[in-house]
Design a protein around this motif. Structure first.
Motif, PDB file in Angstrom:
ATOM      1  N   VAL A  71       0.829  -1.219   0.000  1.00  0.00           N
ATOM      2  CA  VAL A  71       0.000   0.000   0.000  1.00  0.00           C
ATOM      3  C   VAL A  71       0.863   1.269   0.000  1.00  0.00           C
ATOM      4  O   VAL A  71       0.387   2.342   0.332  1.00  0.00           O
ATOM      5  CB  VAL A  71      -0.952   0.010   1.217  1.00  0.00           C
ATOM      6  CG1 VAL A  71      -1.989  -1.067   1.095  1.00  0.00           C
ATOM      7  CG2 VAL A  71      -0.154  -0.112   2.538  1.00  0.00           C
ATOM      8  N   LYS A 131      -3.456   3.633   2.518  1.00  0.00           N
ATOM      9  CA  LYS A 131      -4.491   3.333   3.521  1.00  0.00           C
ATOM     10  C   LYS A 131      -3.982   3.763   4.890  1.00  0.00           C
ATOM     11  O   LYS A 131      -2.792   3.940   5.088  1.00  0.00           O
ATOM     12  CB  LYS A 131      -4.802   1.841   3.530  1.00  0.00           C
ATOM     13  CG  LYS A 131      -5.465   1.356   2.249  1.00  0.00           C
ATOM     14  CD  LYS A 131      -5.818  -0.126   2.348  1.00  0.00           C
ATOM     15  CE  LYS A 131      -6.504  -0.630   1.084  1.00  0.00           C
ATOM     16  NZ  LYS A 131      -6.858  -2.066   1.187  1.00  0.00           N
ATOM     17  N   GLU A 132      -4.925   3.844   5.834  1.00  0.00           N
ATOM     18  CA  GLU A 132      -4.557   4.291   7.181  1.00  0.00           C
ATOM     19  C   GLU A 132      -3.571   3.305   7.783  1.00  0.00           C
ATOM     20  O   GLU A 132      -3.720   2.091   7.708  1.00  0.00           O
ATOM     21  CB  GLU A 132      -5.804   4.404   8.050  1.00  0.00           C
ATOM     22  CG  GLU A 132      -5.495   4.969   9.429  1.00  0.00           C
ATOM     23  CD  GLU A 132      -6.753   5.146  10.266  1.00  0.00           C
ATOM     24  OE1 GLU A 132      -6.647   5.590  11.409  1.00  0.00           O
ATOM     25  OE2 GLU A 132      -7.853   4.841   9.713  1.00  0.00           O
ATOM     26  N   HIS A 133      -2.537   3.888   8.395  1.00  0.00           N
ATOM     27  CA  HIS A 133      -1.480   3.059   8.962  1.00  0.00           C
ATOM     28  C   HIS A 133      -1.199   3.560  10.372  1.00  0.00           C
ATOM     29  O   HIS A 133      -1.194   4.776  10.604  1.00  0.00           O
ATOM     30  CB  HIS A 133      -0.222   3.172   8.097  1.00  0.00           C
ATOM     31  CG  HIS A 133       0.788   2.093   8.379  1.00  0.00           C
ATOM     32  ND1 HIS A 133       1.693   2.166   9.422  1.00  0.00           N
ATOM     33  CD2 HIS A 133       1.021   0.911   7.754  1.00  0.00           C
ATOM     34  CE1 HIS A 133       2.452   1.078   9.422  1.00  0.00           C
ATOM     35  NE2 HIS A 133       2.063   0.301   8.400  1.00  0.00           N
ATOM     36  N   TYR A 184       1.442   6.169   2.408  1.00  0.00           N
ATOM     37  CA  TYR A 184       0.628   4.956   2.479  1.00  0.00           C
ATOM     38  C   TYR A 184      -0.752   5.295   1.967  1.00  0.00           C
ATOM     39  O   TYR A 184      -1.324   6.323   2.313  1.00  0.00           O
ATOM     40  CB  TYR A 184       0.554   4.443   3.921  1.00  0.00           C
ATOM     41  CG  TYR A 184       1.788   3.651   4.329  1.00  0.00           C
ATOM     42  CD1 TYR A 184       2.188   2.547   3.557  1.00  0.00           C
ATOM     43  CD2 TYR A 184       2.497   3.990   5.479  1.00  0.00           C
ATOM     44  CE1 TYR A 184       3.308   1.830   3.946  1.00  0.00           C
ATOM     45  CE2 TYR A 184       3.624   3.268   5.852  1.00  0.00           C
ATOM     46  CZ  TYR A 184       4.024   2.185   5.073  1.00  0.00           C
ATOM     47  OH  TYR A 184       5.126   1.475   5.423  1.00  0.00           O
ATOM     48  N   THR A 191      -2.160  11.415   0.641  1.00  0.00           N
ATOM     49  CA  THR A 191      -2.921  10.930   1.792  1.00  0.00           C
ATOM     50  C   THR A 191      -2.345  11.568   3.047  1.00  0.00           C
ATOM     51  O   THR A 191      -1.240  12.134   3.023  1.00  0.00           O
ATOM     52  CB  THR A 191      -2.825   9.392   1.908  1.00  0.00           C
ATOM     53  OG1 THR A 191      -1.467   9.039   2.226  1.00  0.00           O
ATOM     54  CG2 THR A 191      -3.254   8.726   0.596  1.00  0.00           C
TER      55      THR A 191
END
Length: 620
Positions: free
Chosen positions: A47, A91-93, A89, A67
C-alpha cells in the motif's frame, strides 16, 4: 525474522537503486526507476507509493495519491533545494517512529536522496563542462581566431575561418609553419626572439594572392609563455579584410571627391560651432583673412561680416537656439558688396544642434539688377496708367464722335429716305438713282460707326447684353432681309434652309442678328456675280448649329488663323478690290463667344467658304 526480512527489503532497494546510479542512464529514466523501487523497502509495500518532484517536474508511481499518511525529504543540489522525495501509504497506517514510517525507512530515504543529490551535482558539472566545450568549439570554429601555434611556429589547431581564407583542407595546414601563411618578416623575428624581447602583442597587415586573386589580410599574434624565460607558443588571428579595405578605399575616394566638390563651389560654405568659431570652410572669394589666420579657427563674424563682435540679432545664434533655417542680407562697409547669408542646423546623435552650416553668396550684381528691374517695373506701371488714360480718352472720343456724327447722319439719312419714298415729289430716274446711293452710303456709314464703337467697348468687356429667349430663325431671316437688296445688285442667289420646328436660344435680339448680317455681307462681298449663298441651321448635340456657305473666291489656309483679329485684312489687294474695315469677323466672334458659343471658318481657295456658328440651345 521480521527484522531480518525488513533489512533484506531495504538492502535490495539500495542495491537496485545503486545499479541505476552506476548505469549513467538519462536523468528522467533514473528518477522514474528510483520512484518505482522505493515502495518495496517499506514495511507495508503493498500500500506504499512514492513521488519525486525535481525542478517542477513530477515523477511518481502509477498508484500515487496524496494521503495523510506521508513522509517528505528535500533533494538538495549544491546547497540549493531543487525538489522533494515523498513517500505515502494509501491506507490508514498506525503511527510509527516517523509518522506511519520507521526510523530505518527515514534513514533509507535520506541515504537515497543524499546519493541522488551527489549524482545530480556530478551531472550538473558534467553538463556545464560539455556546454563549455561546445561553446568553445562553436566560438573557435565560427570566429576569425584562426590558429594555435607552438613555440617553434608550427600550427597545432585551426578553424573553418582559416580554412576558408586559404582554401586548403585541414590536413594540409596542421603541422605547417605559420610563416607559410603570414607574409611578414617581422613576425619571424617575434617568434624566435630571446625571452627578454618577447612582445606582449603584435599586429600586421599585408596583401597576398590566393587562387590568383588579391586578398588583403590582417594578422594578430599573442605569444604565450609559461614563465618569464620560456616561450610556449601563441595564438594567431588572421582575418580577411579585403572588403573592409575596399570600403575604406571607396570611402577615401568619396571623401576626396566631396572635398574637391566642396572646394569647387563658387559660393562660400562655412561650418561654425556653438562658439561661432569657423571649423572649416572652402574660403571662396574671401580675401580678408590670411591662410595663417584660418588655421586658428577665427570667429565667423570677423571673417565674413568684418565685425569685432556678433551682430544683434545674430542669425547664426538664432539657428542654435531655435533649430530653424535663417536667412539675412548684409552689405559690408569694407568692400561695399551685398551678401546673402543662409544658415542650416547640423544635428548630432541626440538630435541636438552641434554645428551650423553657413551658405554665403555674393548678390551684389543681382541686387543691382533687381533695383534696375524695379525701376523699369515702376516706369512700365506709369506707362500702363498713361495708356489706360489714353484708352479711356479714346473711348470717350469714339463715343462723342459717334454722337456728333449720328446727329447730322440721322438728318441726312432721314431726308434721303423721304426723298427716296417720293414724299417731296416724284423723282426722275437720275434723281432716284442718286438718292438710292445716298441712302445706301448713309446706312453703311451708320453701320461703320456702330462697328467702331462696339470694337472699342468690347475690348474692356463693357458691352451690355439683354439676354432673352429668341428663335434663331428670326435672327437669320432678319439678316437675310437686310442684305437681300445688296445681293440683288450682284445677282447673287440667297438660299436658306431652316427647320420647321422652333429652335430657341438665350441671346440679345439686337446683337445676334448683327452676326449673321456681318457673315452674309462678307459672303456677298467675296462672291462673284450670279453666285450662290446658302444659310442653314439645325440642332446638334444640345447646340444650335448655323452655317453660312458661299461659292466665292475662298481663303488660303495660311490666312485662316488670323481672320478673327481686329482690323485684319488678308492683303492690300483685297482691301482695294472688295473694301471693308476688318471688324466684321472680330465683332461676330466677340458676340458669339459672349453668348457662350463658338465660331470657325472652313475654306478652300478658289472654291468657297463655310462659316460655322454654334450656340447653346434651350427648350421651349
Amino acid at each position: 525474522m521480521m527484522l531480518l526480512e525488513k533489512r533484506e527489503k531495504e538492502l535490495e532497494c539500495i542495491y537496485s537503486i545503486s545499479d541505476l546510479f552506476d548505469m549513467h542512464i538519462p536523468l528522467k529514466s533514473l528518477l522514474r526507476g528510483i520512484v518505482n523501487r522505493i515502495p518495496s523497502a517499506c514495511s507495508c509495500s503493498e500500500v506504499a507509493a512514492a513521488r519525486i518532484t525535481l525542478d517542477d517536474e513530477i515523477y511518481q508511481t502509477t498508484n500515487y495519491e496524496d494521503t495523510p499518511w506521508k513522509m517528505s525529504v528535500e533533494i538538495t543540489v549544491h546547497g540549493k533545494v531543487r525538489g522533494y522525495l515523498k513517500l505515502v501509504y494509501l491506507k490508514e497506517h498506525p503511527v510509527q517512529d516517523v509518522g506511519p514510517f520507521l526510523k530505518e525507512e527515514k534513514k533509507l530515504m535520506d541515504a537515497i536522496v543524499s546519493r541522488l543529490g551527489k549524482v545530480l551535482e556530478r551531472r550538473s558539472v558534467e553538463d556545464a563542462l560539455l556546454d563549455s566545450e561546445k561553446r568553445y568549439r562553436v566560438i573557435f570554429e565560427s570566429s576569425p581566431l584562426g590558429i594555435f601555434i607552438d613555440k617553434n611556429g608550427i600550427i597545432t589547431h585551426c578553424n573553418r575561418s582559416f580554412l576558408k581564407i586559404f582554401g586548403l583542407p585541414r590536413e594540409d595546414i596542421i603541422g605547417a609553419e605559420i610563416t607559410d601563411f603570414v607574409n611578414d618578416e617581422k613576425l619571424e623575428k617575434v617568434l624566435f626572439r630571446s625571452d627578454q624581447e618577447i612582445m606582449p602583442y603584435y599586429e600586421t597587415e599585408y596583401s597576398v594572392r590566393i587562387a590568383g586573386k588579391p586578398v588583403y589580410l590582417r594578422s594578430y599574434y599573442v605569444p604565450h609563455r609559461s614563465s618569464k624565460t620560456t616561450l610556449e607558443g601563441g595564438v594567431c588571428l588572421i582575418a580577411d579584410i579585403t572588403k573592409s579595405k575596399q570600403s575604406e578605399d571607396a570611402l577615401q575616394q568619396q571623401k576626396e571627391l566631396l572635398t574637391s566638390t566642396f572646394n569647387a563651389l563658387q559660393d562660400l560654405i562655412v561650418v561654425v560651432d556653438r562658439e561661432l568659431n569657423v571649423v572649416t570652410s572652402n574660403w571662396k572669394s574671401e580675401k580678408f583673412i590670411t591662410p595663417e589666420e584660418r588655421e586658428f579657427h577665427p570667429h565667423c563674424y570677423e571673417c565674413f561680416m568684418h565685425r569685432d563682435e556678433p551682430c544683434d540679432p545674430c542669425h547664426v545664434k538664432e539657428v542654435f537656439s531655435t533649430g530653424n533655417v535663417t536667412e539675412t542680407e548684409y552689405t559690408s562697409p569694407v568692400d561695399g558688396k551685398t551678401r546673402e547669408y543662409r544658415v542650416f542646423p547640423v544635428l548630432g546623435k541626440n538630435n541636438d544642434i552641434v554645428m551650423a552650416v553657413e551658405h554665403i553668396r555674393d548678390i551684389t550684381e543681382r541686387k543691382s539688377t533687381e533695383t534696375a528691374l524695379q525701376k523699369s517695373t515702376e516706369e512700365l506701371a506709369r506707362a500702363y496708367e498713361e495708356l489706360q488714360s489714353l484708352d479711356k480718352l479714346k473711348d470717350e472720343f469714339l463715343s462723342n464722335l459717334r454722337h456728333e456724327l449720328n446727329t447730322p447722319l440721322t438728318t441726312i439719312r432721314g431726308y434721303s429716305e423721304l426723298l427716296q419714298e417720293g414724299m417731296f415729289g416724284q423723282l426722275n430716274p437720275e434723281q432716284e438713282n442718286a438718292i438710292n446711293k445716298v441712302v445706301n452710303k448713309s446706312k453703311r456709314l451708320h453701320s461703320l460707326l456702330d462697328s467702331l464703337l462696339f470694337a472699342s467697348t468690347s475690348q474692356g468687356g463693357r458691352v451690355k447684353y439683354n439676354f432673352e429667349k429668341i428663335m434663331l430663325s428670326d435672327s437669320v431671316l432678319s439678316a437675310m432681309g437686310e442684305m437681300s437688296e445688296h445681293a440683288k445688285e450682284k445677282s447673287i442667289s440667297l438660299n436658306f434652309n431652316l427647320p420647321t420646328d422652333a429652335i430657341l436660344t438665350k441671346a440679345d435680339a439686337d446683337y445676334l442678328p448683327r452676326v449673321f448680317v456681318n457673315l452674309v455681307e462678307n459672303a456677298i462681298k467675296f462672291t462673284p456675280r450670279e453666285g450662290t449663298i446658302n444659310l442653314s441651321a439645325f440642332r446638334e448635340n444640345g447646340n444650335l448649329h448655323a452655317i453660312v456657305e458661299d461659292d466665292g473666291i475662298g481663303i488660303a489656309e495660311h490666312d485662316l488663323p488670323d481672320l478673327f483679329q481686329k482690323f485684319h485684312q488678308i492683303d492690300s489687294s483685297s482691301t482695294r478690290n472688295y473694301g471693308g474695315n476688318g471688324l466684321g469677323l472680330y465683332i461676330s466672334k466677340v458676340i458669339i463667344e459672349d453668348h457662350g458659343g463658338k465660331i470657325w471658318i472652313e475654306s478652300e481657295e478658289g472654291v468657297g467658304t463655310k462659316v460655322h456658328v454654334t450656340l447653346p440651345a434651350i427648350d421651349q
